[in-house]
Design a protein around this motif. Structure first.
Motif, PDB file in Angstrom:
ATOM      1  N   PRO A 170      14.092 -66.100  34.099  1.00 44.96           N
ATOM      2  CA  PRO A 170      15.579 -65.784  34.612  1.00 44.96           C
ATOM      3  C   PRO A 170      16.445 -67.090  33.967  1.00 44.96           C
ATOM      4  N   LEU A 171      15.978 -68.358  34.000  1.00 45.50           N
ATOM      5  CA  LEU A 171      16.734 -69.478  33.562  1.00 45.50           C
ATOM      6  C   LEU A 171      16.869 -69.362  32.009  1.00 45.50           C
ATOM      7  N   LEU A 172      15.675 -68.842  31.257  1.00 46.27           N
ATOM      8  CA  LEU A 172      15.466 -68.792  29.801  1.00 46.27           C
ATOM      9  C   LEU A 172      16.704 -67.524  29.392  1.00 46.27           C
ATOM     10  N   ALA A 173      16.716 -66.550  30.389  1.00 41.38           N
ATOM     11  CA  ALA A 173      17.734 -65.426  29.983  1.00 41.38           C
ATOM     12  C   ALA A 173      19.070 -65.944  29.925  1.00 41.38           C
ATOM     13  N   LEU A 174      19.564 -66.756  30.966  1.00 44.40           N
ATOM     14  CA  LEU A 174      20.946 -67.270  30.973  1.00 44.40           C
ATOM     15  C   LEU A 174      21.029 -68.191  29.973  1.00 44.40           C
ATOM     16  N   LEU A 175      20.269 -69.029  29.474  1.00 42.13           N
ATOM     17  CA  LEU A 175      20.337 -69.915  28.207  1.00 42.13           C
ATOM     18  C   LEU A 175      20.489 -69.171  27.004  1.00 42.13           C
ATOM     19  N   CYS A 176      19.636 -68.171  27.128  1.00 44.76           N
ATOM     20  CA  CYS A 176      19.611 -67.224  25.675  1.00 44.76           C
ATOM     21  C   CYS A 176      21.048 -66.629  25.667  1.00 44.76           C
ATOM     22  N   ASN A 177      21.716 -65.947  26.782  1.00 44.54           N
ATOM     23  CA  ASN A 177      22.927 -65.203  26.821  1.00 44.54           C
ATOM     24  C   ASN A 177      23.948 -66.267  26.587  1.00 44.54           C
ATOM     25  N   VAL A 178      23.832 -67.440  26.905  1.00 43.10           N
ATOM     26  CA  VAL A 178      25.201 -68.532  26.483  1.00 43.10           C
ATOM     27  C   VAL A 178      25.018 -68.546  24.757  1.00 43.10           C
ATOM     28  N   ILE A 179      23.752 -68.680  24.573  1.00 42.62           N
ATOM     29  CA  ILE A 179      23.498 -68.851  22.948  1.00 42.62           C
ATOM     30  C   ILE A 179      23.996 -67.651  22.076  1.00 42.62           C
ATOM     31  N   ARG A 180      23.913 -66.598  22.903  1.00 40.12           N
ATOM     32  CA  ARG A 180      24.425 -65.227  22.226  1.00 40.12           C
ATOM     33  C   ARG A 180      26.021 -65.099  22.448  1.00 40.12           C
ATOM     34  N   LEU A 181      26.466 -65.516  23.441  1.00 42.78           N
ATOM     35  CA  LEU A 181      28.178 -65.448  23.499  1.00 42.78           C
ATOM     36  C   LEU A 181      28.814 -66.481  22.817  1.00 42.78           C
ATOM     37  N   VAL A 182      28.404 -67.668  22.654  1.00 47.24           N
ATOM     38  CA  VAL A 182      29.080 -68.685  22.066  1.00 47.24           C
ATOM     39  C   VAL A 182      29.725 -68.146  20.630  1.00 47.24           C
ATOM     40  N   PRO A 183      28.832 -67.895  19.710  1.00 47.42           N
ATOM     41  CA  PRO A 183      29.118 -67.226  18.326  1.00 47.42           C
ATOM     42  C   PRO A 183      29.980 -66.008  18.656  1.00 47.42           C
ATOM     43  N   THR A 184      29.300 -64.887  19.346  1.00 45.69           N
ATOM     44  CA  THR A 184      30.087 -63.707  19.642  1.00 45.69           C
ATOM     45  C   THR A 184      31.531 -63.838  19.954  1.00 45.69           C
ATOM     46  N   VAL A 185      31.996 -64.696  20.837  1.00 43.18           N
ATOM     47  CA  VAL A 185      33.213 -64.857  21.273  1.00 43.18           C
ATOM     48  C   VAL A 185      33.890 -65.575  20.043  1.00 43.18           C
ATOM     49  N   TRP A 186      33.560 -66.589  19.385  1.00 45.61           N
ATOM     50  CA  TRP A 186      34.186 -67.122  18.212  1.00 45.61           C
ATOM     51  C   TRP A 186      34.395 -66.229  17.048  1.00 45.61           C
ATOM     52  N   VAL A 187      33.327 -65.287  16.973  1.00 47.13           N
ATOM     53  CA  VAL A 187      33.672 -64.149  15.706  1.00 47.13           C
ATOM     54  C   VAL A 187      34.523 -63.178  16.058  1.00 47.13           C
ATOM     55  N   TYR A 188      34.729 -62.831  17.514  1.00 46.76           N
ATOM     56  CA  TYR A 188      35.991 -61.909  18.054  1.00 46.76           C
ATOM     57  C   TYR A 188      37.191 -62.648  17.726  1.00 46.76           C
ATOM     58  N   GLY A 189      37.226 -64.090  17.765  1.00 43.17           N
ATOM     59  CA  GLY A 189      38.549 -64.598  17.692  1.00 43.17           C
ATOM     60  C   GLY A 189      38.883 -64.947  16.222  1.00 43.17           C
ATOM     61  N   SER A 190      37.847 -64.828  15.209  1.00 42.75           N
ATOM     62  CA  SER A 190      38.155 -65.259  14.038  1.00 42.75           C
ATOM     63  C   SER A 190      37.803 -63.926  12.854  1.00 42.75           C
ATOM     64  N   TYR A 191      37.354 -62.798  13.423  1.00 43.03           N
ATOM     65  CA  TYR A 191      37.291 -61.689  12.514  1.00 43.03           C
ATOM     66  C   TYR A 191      37.748 -60.425  12.929  1.00 43.03           C
ATOM     67  N   SER A 192      37.669 -59.409  12.370  1.00 39.30           N
ATOM     68  CA  SER A 192      37.924 -58.041  13.057  1.00 39.30           C
ATOM     69  C   SER A 192      37.189 -57.515  14.021  1.00 39.30           C
ATOM     70  N   THR A 193      37.755 -56.496  14.926  1.00 40.77           N
ATOM     71  CA  THR A 193      36.859 -56.188  16.010  1.00 40.77           C
ATOM     72  C   THR A 193      35.722 -55.378  15.523  1.00 40.77           C
ATOM     73  N   GLU A 194      35.796 -54.600  14.342  1.00 41.79           N
ATOM     74  CA  GLU A 194      34.648 -53.939  13.912  1.00 41.79           C
ATOM     75  C   GLU A 194      33.533 -54.938  13.614  1.00 41.79           C
ATOM     76  N   ALA A 195      33.815 -56.027  12.918  1.00 48.84           N
ATOM     77  CA  ALA A 195      32.744 -57.106  12.419  1.00 48.84           C
ATOM     78  C   ALA A 195      32.286 -57.637  13.643  1.00 48.84           C
ATOM     79  N   ALA A 196      33.262 -57.847  14.616  1.00 47.38           N
ATOM     80  CA  ALA A 196      32.735 -58.560  15.960  1.00 47.38           C
ATOM     81  C   ALA A 196      31.922 -57.671  16.778  1.00 47.38           C
ATOM     82  N   ASP A 197      32.081 -56.360  16.687  1.00 47.28           N
ATOM     83  CA  ASP A 197      31.373 -55.520  17.553  1.00 47.28           C
ATOM     84  C   ASP A 197      29.655 -55.298  16.942  1.00 47.28           C
ATOM     85  N   THR A 198      29.794 -55.542  15.300  1.00 46.69           N
ATOM     86  CA  THR A 198      28.430 -55.332  15.031  1.00 46.69           C
ATOM     87  C   THR A 198      27.806 -56.478  15.145  1.00 46.69           C
ATOM     88  N   PHE A 199      28.366 -57.891  15.091  1.00 52.94           N
ATOM     89  CA  PHE A 199      27.700 -59.012  15.511  1.00 52.94           C
ATOM     90  C   PHE A 199      27.236 -59.106  16.947  1.00 52.94           C
TER      91      PHE A 199
END
Length: 304
Positions: A230-259
């Protein structure tokens, strides 16, 4: 005398397995036919819902865990096949109960029990102990109860949003947070239930089970891997969210959804690599983690 008596029985048991596999296939086909709607619903979720795509890994991991234990078929003795028959009948009852009451947990659990029961009816109860990890993995096909999801969603969303903001701030990425709403470059991204880590915990726990039982680890190492998942999952989820949120704020919605979708798969690999690193570190510092290490050391002591 003893050797002569054992070998013919062993050969006879080995020769009987092709016939048993045919009978098992017939029973499995019947179980799938009765519970077809449940499996069709699971297939639809696995192929159309990106957050449930890990379901496609369940049968593959179960098959892999059987494969790595394939030598156990050689001394598998069929005992108490009635255990599988009882499990099949219980599965039928639970399946139809869930169907009538619209209880999806019981609905899918009954379907999984029928499949497991079909296997044990032919292979016997001993197969359950010899191949227990494969049966355990099949349990990941059952969905989490809605009340459990609802209770876990809010705190996990808060943790994910706060942790993601902290990492982005550390990386000098300008971000604003209001509750579960993160804003980068004027683009608002909400950390919703799907990104909160609930399904991520389920998926990475599946990876942890596969990792723990695919190698000859000692029991305490397997327990450690499962308890830290469970702790590993929380850590990996943050690792996933950090670039995902940045991509949503920097690129198109379509590109962000794919990422976002691709990151959901990539994070499973990241989790597996972190587990590999954890066990490699224990070996590096001299902690014996494999059962084979104990056997080797005992043999060395006996030889000396």
């Amino acid at each position: 005398m003893t050797t002569v008596a054992i070998h013919p029985d062993h050969n006879h048991a080995s020769a009987a397995w092709p016939t048993r596999f045919v009978l098992m296939a017939v029973l499995l086909a019947g179980a799938f036919a009765v519970t077809w709607d449940a499996w069709a619903l699971l297939f639809q979720r696995a192929t159309q819902d990106s957050e449930s795509s890990h379901l496609t890994l369940v049968p593959l991991i179960a098959a892999w865990l059987v494969f790595v234990r394939r030598e156990r078929f050689g001394d598998l003795v069929v005992r108490s096949p009635w255990v599988g028959s009882v499990l099949m009948f219980l599965g039928i009852a639970v399946f139809f109960f869930g169907s009538q009451r619209t209880m999806f947990l019981a609905y899918h659990l009954g379907a999984v029990a029928m499949i497991s029961g079909a296997v044990l009816t032919i292979a016997g109860r001993e197969a359950l102990t010899k191949f227990f990890p494969a049966f355990l993995v099949l349990g990941f096909l059952t969905p989490l109860p809605p009340n459990v999801v609802n209770e876990m969603a809010s705190p996990l969303m808060d943790i994910a949003a706060v942790a993601t903001e902290g990492v982005l701030t550390t990386l000098s990425v300008p971000v604003e947070r209001t509750g579960n709403l993160l804003t980068i470059n004027g683009v608002e991204t909400t950390v919703e239930e799907a990104c909160a880590g609930i399904r991520g915990i389920w998926a990475l726990t599946l990876v942890a089970v596969a990792f723990a039982f695919a190698s000859p680890f000692k029991w305490w190492v397997r327990a450690l891997v499962l308890l830290t998942s469970p702790l590993l999952a929380l850590l990996c989820n943050v690792i996933r969210l950090v670039p995902t949120v940045w991509v949503y704020g920097s690129y198109s919605t379509e590109a962000a959804d794919t990422f976002h979708d691709l990151a959901g798969w990539a994070v499973l690999f990241v989790g597996y690599m972190l587990l590999t690193g954890m066990t490699a570190l224990m070996e590096f510092v001299g902690i014996p983690i494999n059962r084979s290490n104990t056997i080797v050391s005992q043999s060395a002591e006996a030889a000396s």
